[in-house]
Design a protein around this motif. Structure first.
Motif: not given
Length: 123
Positions: A49, A60, A65
């Protein structure tokens, strides 16, 4: 260069949560894009990230995610990684990275790296 120190790693069961912190020092941290990477033995370090200088824009990896959230508090010179719904495959050493260039961080070419913190996912 900015000095980075990670903390918050540990042992967690699958489905659990951890919050990693990365404390920066030595510079005006709001001038730096920051990111988190992870690495397991025998594999390359991978991007997890990233967060922009102001904290408004985040990116991300597809694998995290909806489960991980990156944030930063520039008043504390700290970047966070909230990790929820942890899976066995999330187990790795997590590294914090920072650079004035966002593209450098996302490419894994940041000028500054922490030493890492271990995240172990085990039942």
């Amino acid at each position: 260069q900015v000095q980075l120190v990670e903390s918050g790693g540990g042992l967690v069961q699958p489905g659990g949560s951890l919050r990693l912190s990365c404390a920066a020092s030595g510079v005006n941290f709001s001038d730096y894009y920051a990111g988190w990477f992870r690495q397991v033995p025998g594999k390359e370090r991978e991007f997890v990230a990233g967060v922009s200088w102001s904290g408004v824009t985040t990116r991300y990896a597809d694998s995290v995610k909806g489960r991980f959230t990156i944030s930063r508090d520039n008043t504390k010179d700290t970047v966070y990684l909230q990790m929820n719904s942890l899976k066995f495959e999330d187990m790795a050493v997590y590294y914090c990275a920072a650079d004035t260039s966002g593209s450098a961080v996302r490419a894994g070419a940041a000028a500054s790296w922490g030493r890492g913190t271990q995240v172990t996912v085990s039942s």
